[in-house]
Design an enzyme around this catalytic site. Structure first.
Site, PDB file in Angstrom:
ATOM      1  N   PRO A  29     -31.693 108.396 -69.773  1.00 32.18           N
ATOM      2  CA  PRO A  29     -31.721 108.947 -68.423  1.00 32.18           C
ATOM      3  C   PRO A  29     -32.313 108.008 -67.380  1.00 32.18           C
ATOM      4  O   PRO A  29     -33.288 107.307 -67.634  1.00 32.18           O
ATOM      5  CB  PRO A  29     -32.561 110.213 -68.556  1.00 32.18           C
ATOM      6  CG  PRO A  29     -33.279 110.095 -69.837  1.00 32.18           C
ATOM      7  CD  PRO A  29     -32.478 109.199 -70.714  1.00 32.18           C
ATOM      8  N   ASN A  30     -31.662 108.031 -66.232  1.00 33.45           N
ATOM      9  CA  ASN A  30     -32.058 107.316 -65.017  1.00 33.45           C
ATOM     10  C   ASN A  30     -31.855 105.810 -65.084  1.00 33.45           C
ATOM     11  O   ASN A  30     -32.046 105.123 -64.084  1.00 33.45           O
ATOM     12  CB  ASN A  30     -33.505 107.650 -64.617  1.00 33.45           C
ATOM     13  CG  ASN A  30     -33.670 109.118 -64.352  1.00 33.45           C
ATOM     14  OD1 ASN A  30     -32.889 109.720 -63.625  1.00 33.45           O
ATOM     15  ND2 ASN A  30     -34.671 109.720 -64.971  1.00 33.45           N
ATOM     16  N   ARG A  37     -33.736 102.104 -58.503  1.00 31.18           N
ATOM     17  CA  ARG A  37     -34.894 102.934 -58.824  1.00 31.18           C
ATOM     18  C   ARG A  37     -36.138 102.077 -59.025  1.00 31.18           C
ATOM     19  O   ARG A  37     -36.155 101.178 -59.863  1.00 31.18           O
ATOM     20  CB  ARG A  37     -34.605 103.715 -60.103  1.00 31.18           C
ATOM     21  CG  ARG A  37     -35.788 104.488 -60.629  1.00 31.18           C
ATOM     22  CD  ARG A  37     -35.480 105.060 -62.009  1.00 31.18           C
ATOM     23  NE  ARG A  37     -36.658 105.735 -62.529  1.00 31.18           N
ATOM     24  CZ  ARG A  37     -36.948 105.831 -63.800  1.00 31.18           C
ATOM     25  NH1 ARG A  37     -36.152 105.318 -64.707  1.00 31.18           N
ATOM     26  NH2 ARG A  37     -38.045 106.447 -64.190  1.00 31.18           N
ATOM     27  N   TYR A  42     -38.737  98.208 -62.366  1.00 25.71           N
ATOM     28  CA  TYR A  42     -37.506  97.973 -63.122  1.00 25.71           C
ATOM     29  C   TYR A  42     -36.664  96.810 -62.614  1.00 25.71           C
ATOM     30  O   TYR A  42     -35.633  96.498 -63.203  1.00 25.71           O
ATOM     31  CB  TYR A  42     -36.656  99.250 -63.133  1.00 25.71           C
ATOM     32  CG  TYR A  42     -37.364 100.407 -63.788  1.00 25.71           C
ATOM     33  CD1 TYR A  42     -37.535 100.442 -65.165  1.00 25.71           C
ATOM     34  CD2 TYR A  42     -37.888 101.448 -63.041  1.00 25.71           C
ATOM     35  CE1 TYR A  42     -38.186 101.494 -65.780  1.00 25.71           C
ATOM     36  CE2 TYR A  42     -38.543 102.504 -63.642  1.00 25.71           C
ATOM     37  CZ  TYR A  42     -38.694 102.526 -65.007  1.00 25.71           C
ATOM     38  OH  TYR A  42     -39.347 103.564 -65.611  1.00 25.71           O
ATOM     39  N   ASN A  91     -32.708 102.195 -75.431  1.00 20.93           N
ATOM     40  CA  ASN A  91     -33.712 102.519 -74.424  1.00 20.93           C
ATOM     41  C   ASN A  91     -33.461 103.971 -74.060  1.00 20.93           C
ATOM     42  O   ASN A  91     -32.607 104.278 -73.239  1.00 20.93           O
ATOM     43  CB  ASN A  91     -33.592 101.619 -73.199  1.00 20.93           C
ATOM     44  CG  ASN A  91     -34.691 101.883 -72.186  1.00 20.93           C
ATOM     45  OD1 ASN A  91     -35.334 102.924 -72.209  1.00 20.93           O
ATOM     46  ND2 ASN A  91     -34.890 100.935 -71.279  1.00 20.93           N
ATOM     47  N   ALA A  94     -36.990 108.421 -70.677  1.00 23.16           N
ATOM     48  CA  ALA A  94     -37.977 109.491 -70.819  1.00 23.16           C
ATOM     49  C   ALA A  94     -37.806 110.288 -72.108  1.00 23.16           C
ATOM     50  O   ALA A  94     -38.772 110.878 -72.602  1.00 23.16           O
ATOM     51  CB  ALA A  94     -37.913 110.425 -69.608  1.00 23.16           C
ATOM     52  N   HIS A  97     -40.224 109.985 -75.186  1.00 21.84           N
ATOM     53  CA  HIS A  97     -41.500 110.688 -75.277  1.00 21.84           C
ATOM     54  C   HIS A  97     -41.339 112.181 -75.560  1.00 21.84           C
ATOM     55  O   HIS A  97     -42.338 112.883 -75.704  1.00 21.84           O
ATOM     56  CB  HIS A  97     -42.279 110.496 -73.974  1.00 21.84           C
ATOM     57  CG  HIS A  97     -42.144 109.124 -73.406  1.00 21.84           C
ATOM     58  ND1 HIS A  97     -42.654 107.999 -74.028  1.00 21.84           N
ATOM     59  CD2 HIS A  97     -41.499 108.679 -72.299  1.00 21.84           C
ATOM     60  CE1 HIS A  97     -42.347 106.928 -73.312  1.00 21.84           C
ATOM     61  NE2 HIS A  97     -41.639 107.312 -72.269  1.00 21.84           N
ATOM     62  N   GLU A 115     -35.993  99.876 -80.552  1.00 23.48           N
ATOM     63  CA  GLU A 115     -36.379 100.612 -79.343  1.00 23.48           C
ATOM     64  C   GLU A 115     -36.815  99.604 -78.282  1.00 23.48           C
ATOM     65  O   GLU A 115     -37.604  98.701 -78.565  1.00 23.48           O
ATOM     66  CB  GLU A 115     -37.530 101.564 -79.672  1.00 23.48           C
ATOM     67  CG  GLU A 115     -38.062 102.319 -78.481  1.00 23.48           C
ATOM     68  CD  GLU A 115     -39.296 103.158 -78.809  1.00 23.48           C
ATOM     69  OE1 GLU A 115     -39.932 103.636 -77.856  1.00 23.48           O
ATOM     70  OE2 GLU A 115     -39.645 103.322 -80.005  1.00 23.48           O
ATOM     71  N   HIS A 117     -37.974  99.022 -74.027  1.00 31.99           N
ATOM     72  CA  HIS A 117     -38.374  99.531 -72.711  1.00 31.99           C
ATOM     73  C   HIS A 117     -38.573  98.342 -71.779  1.00 31.99           C
ATOM     74  O   HIS A 117     -39.114  97.314 -72.194  1.00 31.99           O
ATOM     75  CB  HIS A 117     -39.654 100.357 -72.798  1.00 31.99           C
ATOM     76  CG  HIS A 117     -39.479 101.570 -73.640  1.00 31.99           C
ATOM     77  ND1 HIS A 117     -38.839 102.696 -73.185  1.00 31.99           N
ATOM     78  CD2 HIS A 117     -39.810 101.809 -74.935  1.00 31.99           C
ATOM     79  CE1 HIS A 117     -38.792 103.585 -74.162  1.00 31.99           C
ATOM     80  NE2 HIS A 117     -39.370 103.061 -75.236  1.00 31.99           N
ATOM     81  N   ILE A 118     -38.121  98.499 -70.571  1.00 32.67           N
ATOM     82  CA  ILE A 118     -38.224  97.440 -69.570  1.00 32.67           C
ATOM     83  C   ILE A 118     -39.681  97.240 -69.166  1.00 32.67           C
ATOM     84  O   ILE A 118     -40.170  96.124 -69.062  1.00 32.67           O
ATOM     85  CB  ILE A 118     -37.344  97.772 -68.353  1.00 32.67           C
ATOM     86  CG1 ILE A 118     -35.867  97.794 -68.781  1.00 32.67           C
ATOM     87  CG2 ILE A 118     -37.574  96.782 -67.212  1.00 32.67           C
ATOM     88  CD1 ILE A 118     -34.929  98.400 -67.757  1.00 32.67           C
ATOM     89  N   ARG A 124     -48.697 102.568 -68.278  1.00 31.84           N
ATOM     90  CA  ARG A 124     -48.254 103.603 -67.344  1.00 31.84           C
ATOM     91  C   ARG A 124     -48.916 104.944 -67.675  1.00 31.84           C
ATOM     92  O   ARG A 124     -49.913 104.986 -68.390  1.00 31.84           O
ATOM     93  CB  ARG A 124     -46.726 103.669 -67.376  1.00 31.84           C
ATOM     94  CG  ARG A 124     -46.139 102.312 -66.938  1.00 31.84           C
ATOM     95  CD  ARG A 124     -44.662 102.298 -66.870  1.00 31.84           C
ATOM     96  NE  ARG A 124     -44.190 103.213 -65.833  1.00 31.84           N
ATOM     97  CZ  ARG A 124     -42.952 103.654 -65.746  1.00 31.84           C
ATOM     98  NH1 ARG A 124     -42.050 103.264 -66.625  1.00 31.84           N
ATOM     99  NH2 ARG A 124     -42.602 104.478 -64.786  1.00 31.84           N
TER     100      ARG A 124
END
Length: 157
Positions: A29-30, A37, A42, A91, A94, A97, A115, A117-118, A124
């Site tokens: 998502p996103n 964004r 990102y 990736n 969200a 989690h 897995e 993540h950028i 965070r």
């Protein structure tokens, strides 16, 4: 016999790239909003632009790309490619989690999953520190921007 030894030596070379290797990149998502964004987190590039760079860097790899904002579609894609590809770069955004379903899908397939993540999720919000995918993934790469995907691809070589 000599041909077999040559093949074994070639495969033992860490820089050997299997011709025709298929790797699927799945974004959650996103991530369709990359480049728009939160560019401070990102970056300014769309994933489609970056994917062309990846294809240029690894011309012998057949990349498949899929993005969805819908959890069930991500699970369906994992089921679709999870027995025929040499690697999956995931990736889950969200869903990393929150999704036991995606973690179960990764656990159920035979294709290894990295897995990605950028951003460094550990710097965070605290809810981003938990990953349901990490325990069932081949490995985890995070915090290197878009280069995280390249590092994941290299882990399959």
């Amino acid at each position: 016999m000599f041909a077999t030894q040559g093949i074994i030596q070639m495969l033992a070379n860490p820089f050997f790239i299997y011709l025709g290797m298929k790797i699927c990149i799945i974004n959650g998502p996103n991530l369709n909003l990359l480049g728009k964004r939160e560019p401070s987190i990102y970056g300014n590039s769309s994933f489609e632009t970056y994917l062309e760079e990846l294809k240029s860097a690894f011309p012998s790899i057949d990349f498949d790309y899929f993005q969805s904002n819908i959890e069930g579609e991500i699970i369906d894609k994992l089921h679709e490619v999870g027995f025929d590809y040499e690697g999956i770069v995931l990736n889950a955004g969200a869903y990393t989690h929150t999704s036991v379903g995606i973690a179960d899908a990764v656990k159920a397939i035979s294709t290894p999953v990295v897995e990605v993540h950028i951003s460094n999720t550990h710097t965070r919000e605290s809810f981003r520190h938990l990953s349901y995918i990490s325990p069932v993934a081949k490995g985890v790469i995070l915090g290197f921007g878009m280069q995280s995907y390249q590092l994941a691809v290299q882990s399959f070589l």
